[in-house]
Design a protein around this motif. Structure first.
Motif, PDB file in Angstrom:
ATOM      1  N   ASP A 107       0.773  -1.226   0.037  1.00 48.81           N
ATOM      2  CA  ASP A 107      -0.035  -0.194  -0.186  1.00 48.81           C
ATOM      3  C   ASP A 107       0.810   1.160   0.008  1.00 48.81           C
ATOM      4  OD1 ASP A 107      -2.318  -1.406   0.098  1.00 48.81           O
ATOM      5  OD2 ASP A 107      -2.531  -1.425   2.231  1.00 48.81           O
ATOM      6  N   LYS A 108       1.964   1.226   0.671  1.00 48.48           N
ATOM      7  CA  LYS A 108       2.881   2.534   1.011  1.00 48.48           C
ATOM      8  C   LYS A 108       3.703   2.602  -0.367  1.00 48.48           C
ATOM      9  CE  LYS A 108       2.225   3.313   5.128  1.00 48.48           C
ATOM     10  NZ  LYS A 108       1.703   4.476   5.694  1.00 48.48           N
ATOM     11  N   LEU A 109       3.980   1.553  -1.318  1.00 48.62           N
ATOM     12  CA  LEU A 109       4.478   1.662  -2.711  1.00 48.62           C
ATOM     13  C   LEU A 109       3.353   2.050  -3.579  1.00 48.62           C
ATOM     14  CD1 LEU A 109       6.554   0.959  -4.556  1.00 48.62           C
ATOM     15  CD2 LEU A 109       5.756  -1.361  -4.986  1.00 48.62           C
ATOM     16  N   LYS A 110       2.287   1.929  -3.473  1.00 47.40           N
ATOM     17  CA  LYS A 110       1.193   2.540  -4.297  1.00 47.40           C
ATOM     18  C   LYS A 110       1.099   4.253  -4.161  1.00 47.40           C
ATOM     19  CE  LYS A 110      -1.792  -1.711  -4.818  1.00 47.40           C
ATOM     20  NZ  LYS A 110      -3.085  -1.727  -4.501  1.00 47.40           N
ATOM     21  N   VAL A 111       1.218   4.524  -3.060  1.00 44.12           N
ATOM     22  CA  VAL A 111       1.272   5.882  -2.666  1.00 44.12           C
ATOM     23  C   VAL A 111       2.421   6.623  -3.287  1.00 44.12           C
ATOM     24  CG1 VAL A 111       1.327   7.646  -0.867  1.00 44.12           C
ATOM     25  CG2 VAL A 111      -0.440   5.653  -0.571  1.00 44.12           C
ATOM     26  N   ILE A 112       3.527   5.922  -3.003  1.00 48.29           N
ATOM     27  CA  ILE A 112       4.871   6.655  -3.400  1.00 48.29           C
ATOM     28  C   ILE A 112       5.031   6.639  -4.737  1.00 48.29           C
ATOM     29  CG2 ILE A 112       7.341   6.411  -3.331  1.00 48.29           C
ATOM     30  CD1 ILE A 112       7.002   5.475  -0.420  1.00 48.29           C
TER      31      ILE A 112
END
Length: 536
Positions: A107-112
């Motif tokens: 999920d963090k990767l998607k945001v970044i």
């Protein structure tokens, strides 16, 4: 043709991909961003001091340089870890580690990624996703820097067994962005496990073929009438796991490559798959297969496999061989779970890949060349040893060809998670070519027996080709795969459990699969296979 298994394999968790079923405590949903102290002057020590660097020159930089690296770890103190400090000492590169737990990383990767502010190095996307990003200019093509990457070039360009990755992983302009992970998999990681202590007590020899397997189960049922000799907790994955023994298993399930016919087929509509279902149906009807095989929980399955009168055979990860024995040692000191021969006409198990794709990429940032060179160093024997073993003489010493960690002498099980916690080793996204001397490849007696039983007798199904799909083919596969798998699992479950299911229902299923796009799905594979063959 790699249980919470999925063969193969989630790109976001080493534990899920390899250990297949281990669990660990998860940290709070927060980022742990390492902020190393100022770099000392770059060492002028010769490369030889650090072993075989494969031709990459150290230090990599001649002035202080910082790279940001986003990866998976539960260790909140990576900035002070041995591996980060040692990388800086050897290469001159200071790492700003952005670590997230495996549960939050995706999920963090998607945001970044959506923000456009990419770290210099990160991982976790599919090949299609990263090739699209690369085509948009967000990532740096490895293939344009081969002269500066001697370890990559030696492994993936010059080696004729491995250079397929340059064709299969590149985009339509032949730019390759994903840095491969070489040699991670152990030869044997899963298979049929059986209670040898119970077999011995009942006077039953280990099976060597499918009929002997069936007869052994029947005798167990006679000896323990209230038992269900075969238990399972992998739910619908049981069909995938057993299918290799019938020659229709594959990493691209539900598609598999028929080596004899040289074409791709839909596994779940083949006669061999039907034969497998018929065998499972016979076991189910005779009370040899647990009625809860498609719904059982970990806890229930564990209880059945660790008592003496419930279940005695299962398909699972080799780590269970010792884990179960240790868990019941006090109550049952003679408990003896062993790795059994494969079941099915082929007598084979799945071949695990030599090369894995974790989607490790370098962003098109100002330090992209330096980042690529760092990945190349970590692919060298010297770098791989550093990130999966540590520093010999400082963190470990070799005894009887195995690493021993004096600082961890009081740790009951020095595994890769213990090494990650103590030294920052085995960071997912950082290991690119694990050292085979590492603890991950230090097998117990039971695990070694499993390796020897399969490897020495070459009981492996051939690995399927890894294909390069066009954008349209990728779209087609994405649209059809889930519905074909879901329908196949539902049908397979009914076929095994419902006595009335037979030839008429099988033909109906084949017709239904066709309506769901079976031919279109397989045609995409065969079109890609044709290009693959022509490229060779």
């Amino acid at each position: 043709m790699k249980r919470k298994n999925t063969a193969l394999l989630s790109t976001l968790s080493l534990v899920t991909l390899l250990v297949a079923g281990c669990s660990s405590d998860k940290p709070k949903d927060t980022i742990a961003s390492a902020s190393p102290t100022s770099a000392p002057p770059v060492s002028a020590a010769p490369t030889a001091n650090y072993g075989d660097t494969g031709g990459i020159k150290l230090p990599i930089v001649d002035k202080p340089t910082t790279l940001t690296w986003m990866l998976v770890s539960d260790n909140p103190n990576l900035g002070d870890s041995l591996v980060v400090k040692e990388i800086e000492k050897r290469t001159g590169i200071k790492l700003d580690i952005q670590a997230y737990s495996s549960g939050t990383y995706k999920d963090k990767l998607k945001v970044i990624v959506a923000s456009g502010k990419l770290p210099d190095i990160f991982h976790g996307q599919t090949l299609a996703e990263l090739n699209k990003m690369g085509g948009q200019g967000a990532l740096e093509p490895i293939s344009q820097h081969l002269k500066d990457l001697p370890n990559f070039k030696k492994l993936y360009v010059d080696d004729k067994e491995n250079n397929w990755v340059m064709k299969s992983w590149s985009d339509d302009k032949n730019n390759m962005y994903a840095w491969p992970l070489y040699g991670l998999q152990r030869d044997v990681n899963h298979g049929f496990l059986y209670r040898k202590d119970i077999f011995d007590k009942a006077g039953i020899k280990e099976w060597s073929n499918t009929e002997e397997f069936y007869q052994a189960l029947k005798k167990l049922k006679e000896t323990y009438p209230q038992s269900y000799p075969v238990a399972s907790k992998t739910k619908e994955f049981i069909f995938r796991d057993w299918s290799y023994g019938w020659g229709v298993g594959g990493a691209s399930t539900p598609a598999y490559y028929d080596e004899k016919a040289k074409v791709w087929k839909l596994a779940t509509t083949q006669p061999e798959y039907k034969d497998m279902l018929e065998f499972m149906k016979k076991l189910y009807n005779e009370g040899l297969l647990d009625p809860e095989f498609i719904t059982d929980t970990d806890a229930s399955w564990t209880a059945k496999m660790t008592t003496n009168d419930k279940s005695f055979v299962t398909f699972d990860w080799i780590g269970r061989l010792d884990a179960f024995a240790n868990s019941v040692k006090a109550q049952n000191p003679t408990y003896n779970l062993r790795y059994g021969n494969p079941v099915g006409p082929t007598g084979n198990i799945r071949t695990l890949p030599k090369i894995d794709n974790f989607g490790i990429v370098v962003a098109n940032n100002s330090n992209k060349e330096i980042a690529l060179k760092l990945l190349d160093y970590l692919t060298s024997p010297s770098g791989s040893s550093l990130v999966t073993m540590g520093v010999e003489g400082e963190t470990f010493k070799m005894e009887n060809n195995k690493p021993v960690y004096p600082e961890l002498k009081d740790v009951a099980n020095v595994d890769i998670k213990a090494l990650e916690k103590k030294y920052g080793l085995w960071l997912e996204g950082m290991y690119l070519r694990p050292d085979k001397r590492s603890v991950y490849y230090s097998f117990t007696e039971k695990e070694q027996e499993a390796q020897d039983k399969i490897v020495k007798n070459k009981k492996f199904e051939p690995a399927d080709p890894v294909l390069k799909f066009t954008d349209q083919e990728t779209k087609t596969l994405a649209e059809l795969k889930a519905s074909l798998e879901k329908a196949a699992n539902e049908f397979s479950t009914k076929y095994v459990m419902k006595k009335e299911f037979g030839e008429a229902e099988w033909k109906e299923w084949q017709q239904n699969a066709e309506k769901l796009g079976a031919t279109k799905f397989i045609d995409a594979h065969n079109a890609a296979q044709k290009r693959y063959d022509e490229a060779k």
